[in-house]
Design an enzyme around this catalytic site. Sequence first.
Site, mmCIF file in Angstrom:
data_model
loop_
_atom_site.group_PDB
_atom_site.id
_atom_site.type_symbol
_atom_site.label_atom_id
_atom_site.label_comp_id
_atom_site.label_asym_id
_atom_site.label_seq_id
_atom_site.Cartn_x
_atom_site.Cartn_y
_atom_site.Cartn_z
ATOM 1 N N LYS A 57 39.529 44.841 40.245
ATOM 2 C CA LYS A 57 40.294 43.589 40.349
ATOM 3 C C LYS A 57 41.799 43.741 40.779
ATOM 4 C CE LYS A 57 41.516 39.721 37.341
ATOM 5 N NZ LYS A 57 41.531 39.192 36.064
ATOM 6 N N LYS A 77 41.649 47.647 37.129
ATOM 7 C CA LYS A 77 42.385 46.301 37.234
ATOM 8 C C LYS A 77 43.707 46.749 37.633
ATOM 9 C CE LYS A 77 43.530 42.292 34.554
ATOM 10 N NZ LYS A 77 43.260 41.450 33.127
#
Length: 326
Positions: A248, A195
Site C-alpha cells: 500500500k 505500507k
Amino acid sequence: MVFPEYRPRRLRRNSALRGLIRETRLSVDQLVYPLFVMTGTQKREEIVSMPGVFRITVDLLEKEARECLALGIKSVLLFGLPDKKDGVGSGAHAKNGIIQQAVRELKKKVPEMLVITDVCLCEYTDHGHCGCIIDNDVDNDATLEILAKTALSHAQAGADMVAPSDMMDGRIAEIRAVLDENNFESIPIMSYAVKYASAFYGPFRDAAECAPQFGDRRSYQMDPANGREALREATLDVDEGADILMVKPAVAYLDVIARLREEFDLPVAAYHVSGEYAMIKAAAEKGWIDGEKVMEETLLSIKRAGADIIITYFAKEMAKILQSPR
C-alpha cells in the site's frame, strides 16, 4: 524472427485475436470493496474528496452488501468511525464498537459475504496515530496488546479475516498468538506488510477522520524511497504467520508488488488507495481523461505487476464493466 518474417501486429488485428492472447485478466472474484461505517441510523454521506464513496450506518450495510454481491463482489474491507475517541483507542476493541456491530450485522444478514476488518487504532485515538503515545512518541510494544485485543474482538464478532495496518513491529506474531489461543486458528491475517508513509492517503484521512493531530507517521510507516526494505518487512510478516501480504499504495509501488510476487509464494494484495482513486475521478470530471478507461488500465497494471487481490474503491464500477459483454 525479425521483420518482415515476424509481424507482432498480426495478433492485434481484431478484438477476438487480442482477447485470445491477452496475458493479464481482471476477475471480480479478486476485487475487495472498502466500506466506511459510522454510528447513527439511516445515514449515507458522500465523501467530498472521494466522489461515489460514502460513509454509511450499520443499518444500511445489508443493502450495500447485496448490491456488491449482485455485481459479483464477494469481499469487503471494513473501516469504522466511532462516536468517541481516547488516547489509547479503546473503542477499537469494544464489544459493541462500530466495527463489531458492523461485522455482526453483515454476517447475520449476508453470511455469504467475506468480511475483512482493518485492525488499527488511528480511527479510535484522539491524537490520530496508529498506536499508544508514550513520551510524545508512538510506543511499539505497548500498542501490540491493544492490536491483538482488537483483532480478537473482530474474530469474536464473526470476521472472516483480519488486516492489521498499523505497521508496528511484531504485531503479526502477537495477533496470531492471541487468535490461536482463543480457538480462532482458522482466521487468516492479511498483513499490510509494506505500507509506505505516502501522500496518497489524504482523502482516506478525511473519510475516516484519522489525520494525526501532531507530527506524522514516518517513524512507523515505510520511507517511499526504500524498495529492499519492503522485502525485509514482508519476510518478517511471513515468519510471524501472515497469510496474505499487502502493498500500500499500489500504483506508485508497482515495482514493489512485482518484487514481492517474485520473492514469496503467499498471495499478494495491493491497496489502490484513496488518492489514486481521487486523481482519476478529478481528472475525469474535468474531461481531461476517459475515467473508465484509465480506471481499467490502472487496475490491469496492478494485476500485471503481480497482485492476486486488489482492494479498490473502483470495485463496483469495475465489476459492472466485467459483467458487460465485450
